[in-house]
Design an enzyme around this catalytic site. Structure first.
Site, PDB file in Angstrom:
ATOM      1  N   HIS A  28      32.346  32.085  40.375  1.00 42.41           N
ATOM      2  CA  HIS A  28      33.267  32.028  40.684  1.00 42.41           C
ATOM      3  C   HIS A  28      33.939  31.544  42.341  1.00 42.41           C
ATOM      4  O   HIS A  28      33.470  32.940  42.790  1.00 42.41           O
ATOM      5  CB  HIS A  28      34.321  33.261  39.683  1.00 42.41           C
ATOM      6  CG  HIS A  28      35.368  33.314  39.429  1.00 42.41           C
ATOM      7  ND1 HIS A  28      36.068  34.050  40.473  1.00 42.41           N
ATOM      8  CD2 HIS A  28      36.163  33.371  38.223  1.00 42.41           C
ATOM      9  CE1 HIS A  28      37.918  33.412  40.084  1.00 42.41           C
ATOM     10  NE2 HIS A  28      37.548  33.008  39.059  1.00 42.41           N
ATOM     11  N   ASP A  32      28.997  40.535  41.455  1.00 41.47           N
ATOM     12  CA  ASP A  32      30.690  40.254  40.848  1.00 41.47           C
ATOM     13  C   ASP A  32      29.961  40.769  39.196  1.00 41.47           C
ATOM     14  O   ASP A  32      29.752  39.600  38.312  1.00 41.47           O
ATOM     15  CB  ASP A  32      30.655  38.927  40.849  1.00 41.47           C
ATOM     16  CG  ASP A  32      32.264  38.546  40.224  1.00 41.47           C
ATOM     17  OD1 ASP A  32      32.498  38.953  39.297  1.00 41.47           O
ATOM     18  OD2 ASP A  32      32.262  37.055  40.378  1.00 41.47           O
ATOM     19  N   GLN A  51      31.972  39.576  34.069  1.00 44.21           N
ATOM     20  CA  GLN A  51      32.034  38.990  33.099  1.00 44.21           C
ATOM     21  C   GLN A  51      31.311  39.901  33.008  1.00 44.21           C
ATOM     22  O   GLN A  51      30.393  40.249  31.685  1.00 44.21           O
ATOM     23  CB  GLN A  51      32.329  38.213  33.454  1.00 44.21           C
ATOM     24  CG  GLN A  51      32.634  36.976  33.337  1.00 44.21           C
ATOM     25  CD  GLN A  51      33.988  36.843  32.630  1.00 44.21           C
ATOM     26  OE1 GLN A  51      33.925  37.490  31.608  1.00 44.21           O
ATOM     27  NE2 GLN A  51      35.344  35.947  32.948  1.00 44.21           N
ATOM     28  N   LYS A  93      40.007  42.257  32.333  1.00 40.61           N
ATOM     29  CA  LYS A  93      38.846  42.207  31.201  1.00 40.61           C
ATOM     30  C   LYS A  93      38.135  42.881  30.216  1.00 40.61           C
ATOM     31  O   LYS A  93      37.398  42.157  29.876  1.00 40.61           O
ATOM     32  CB  LYS A  93      38.249  40.944  32.651  1.00 40.61           C
ATOM     33  CG  LYS A  93      38.890  39.597  32.804  1.00 40.61           C
ATOM     34  CD  LYS A  93      37.204  38.940  33.350  1.00 40.61           C
ATOM     35  CE  LYS A  93      38.228  38.464  34.771  1.00 40.61           C
ATOM     36  NZ  LYS A  93      38.783  37.017  34.133  1.00 40.61           N
ATOM     37  N   CYS A 127      37.887  28.347  38.008  1.00 43.67           N
ATOM     38  CA  CYS A 127      37.883  28.346  39.735  1.00 43.67           C
ATOM     39  C   CYS A 127      36.083  28.513  39.699  1.00 43.67           C
ATOM     40  O   CYS A 127      35.496  29.353  40.530  1.00 43.67           O
ATOM     41  CB  CYS A 127      38.114  29.692  39.210  1.00 43.67           C
ATOM     42  SG  CYS A 127      39.912  29.802  38.761  1.00 43.67           S
TER      43      CYS A 127
HETATM   44  N1  PMP Z   1      34.095  36.746  38.355  1.00 41.70           N
HETATM   45  C1  PMP Z   1      33.914  36.102  38.060  1.00 41.70           C
HETATM   46  C2  PMP Z   1      32.598  35.864  37.333  1.00 41.70           C
HETATM   47  C3  PMP Z   1      35.364  35.956  37.007  1.00 41.70           C
HETATM   48  O1  PMP Z   1      35.096  35.968  35.799  1.00 41.70           O
HETATM   49  C4  PMP Z   1      36.742  36.571  37.431  1.00 41.70           C
HETATM   50  C5  PMP Z   1      37.803  36.682  36.337  1.00 41.70           C
HETATM   51  N2  PMP Z   1      38.671  34.999  35.947  1.00 41.70           N
HETATM   52  C6  PMP Z   1      37.011  37.250  38.962  1.00 41.70           C
HETATM   53  C7  PMP Z   1      35.585  37.024  39.701  1.00 41.70           C
HETATM   54  C8  PMP Z   1      38.406  37.305  39.573  1.00 41.70           C
HETATM   55  O2  PMP Z   1      38.589  38.552  38.579  1.00 41.70           O
HETATM   56  P1  PMP Z   1      40.193  38.719  38.707  1.00 41.70           P
HETATM   57  O3  PMP Z   1      40.804  37.474  38.800  1.00 41.70           O
HETATM   58  O4  PMP Z   1      40.458  40.229  38.072  1.00 41.70           O
HETATM   59  O5  PMP Z   1      39.867  39.340  40.483  1.00 41.70           O
END
Ligand code: PMP
Length: 393
Positions: free
Chosen positions: A119, A192, A195, A218, A356
């Protein structure tokens, strides 16, 4: 899971007479009443600033914040609640490690390694560190199913940062093997877990990583709060990025010193009600049991792969057995945004776009995908509705 569904207000909504099918849980999950009520109760009964006042109401607020920290510690199997730092979410947690730790420690001869499926929140912060320090940013290739190739880890690797579960393909990366490979080269590891924490049982002590980042929103909790967990020695090596009230041991005109972690990283008023909500979300997940939560996601995502693969013109991007709660696909001849807009006419919420993760889109040679992502309140029947709507499209 039918019992669980009644705990969540939004999955019972309808749009133009159709029941809502919410399959955008990788973007954010819905919240059970237990979370909403815990936050309301805090505001109605215990609201005061934490770690500021000596009166009993303030002590209740402080206890609420620290109770949430302890719940997080238990949930991720950490040794000490002092290793749990509250942030605004995964993105802020990773930026804190990038600027507070990596940018101050890496040198030109060092390497940072990420994977191809990251991401942007676990890619751009490292790109900046590389620009600032002259260190080399290497990208660990993944195959088309999201399995990482290990070859790029070298003797100069100082940090490996990877997402445990891909937010596009749902692939569960072999975290332990990656961590061992990094350790063998003396590198630190950041996971990270945006998920993975919502869907898999997980223990930071068992994983043996250095840093772990995730978001409350999430995992059935509120927005506005997330976590950076780090081993105590790593937190000691990390400089705070936010300076101000609540993190100072002693301030003078000439010189100031910081409190120990986690307070060192928590300048300013903390999201106390959100912490209370996160704790309620954790307790809700613990009551279900993370093994059951994981099993449900695997069952539904396998069902989705099977059902969607049978729809003519639909190409599913995930085929691995090691898959969590995410399934990405393409519809021949239709732009992902048009597919998502069309599914909305059936009251089915899915995400479309690059998620993203533009480097991964390039690897897959697509501009974007359609993504269905699952949480505990989703049902097999909802997956069938998705497949039927796609067949109609
Ligand atoms: N890393 C991953 C793998 C994600 O899926 C996401 C959220 N889509 C993020 C980071 C960012 O999370 P947040 O927007 O809650 O900071």
């Amino acid at each position: 899971m039918r019992d669980v569904r009644g705990d969540f207000p939004i999955p019972s909504r309808t749009f133009a007479g159709r029941p809502l099918v919410y399959l955008d849980n990788a973007a954010t999950s819905q919240k059970p009443r237990a979370v909403l009520q815990a936050m309301q109760r805090f505001y109605e009964q215990s609201n005061a600033n934490a770690h500021r006042g000596v009166y009993r109401l303030a002590e209740e607020a402080s206890a609420a914040l620290e109770g949430a920290r302890e719940a997080v510690r238990r949930f991720i199997g950490a040794a000490d609640a002092a290793e749990v730092v509250f942030t605004r979410g995964t993105t802020e947690s990773i930026n804190l490690v990038a600027q507070g730790w990596a940018a101050r420690r890496l040198r030109q001869e060092d390497e940072l390694v990420v994977t191809e499926l990251e991401h942007h929140s676990n890619f751009l912060p490292w790109q900046r560190v590389a620009q600032q320090t002259g260190a080399k940013l290497r990208v660990l290739p993944v195959d088309f199913l999201g399995a990482p190739q290990f070859d790029e880890l070298g003797a100069h690797t100082k940090l490996l940062a990877f997402s445990q579960v891909s937010n596009v393909l749902g692939t569960i990366l072999p975290a332990k093997r990656l961590i061992q490979a990094a350790r063998a080269r003396g590198a630190a590891v950041l996971i990270d877990a945006a998920q993975s924490v919502p869907h898999l049982p997980l223990s930071v002590q068992d994983l043996d990583c250095d840093f772990l980042a995730f978001s409350s929103h999430k995992m059935l909790g509120p927005t506005g709060i997330g976590v950076l967990w780090a081993r105590r020695d790593r937190l000691e090596e990390t400089e705070p990025l936010l300076l101000g009230g609540g993190m100072v041991r002693e301030a003078s005109v000439e010189h100031s010193t910081w409190l120990a972690a986690p307070q060192k990283f928590e300048a300013g008023t903390q999201p106390i009600a959100e912490a209370v909500g996160l704790r309620a979300a954790i307790e809700y997940l613990e009551t279900l049991g993370m093994d059951a939560v994981e099993k449900h996601a695997r069952e539904l995502s396998s069902h989705a792969v099977r059902q969607l693969s049978q729809v003519p013109g639909v190409r599913v991007h995930a085929a691995l057995a090691e898959r969590a709660a995410v399934v990405s696909f393409q519809v021949d001849g239709a732009h992902p945004h048009d597919v998502a807009a069309s599914l909305d006419q059936h009251a089915i919420c899915v995400r479309a776009g690059h998620h993203c993760a533009q480097p991964l889109m390039r690897k897959l040679s697509v501009a974007g995908t359609v993504r269905a992502s699952i949480q505990i309140y989703n049902t097999l029947a909802e997956i069938d509705l998705l497949a039927a709507a796609l067949a109609e499209l």
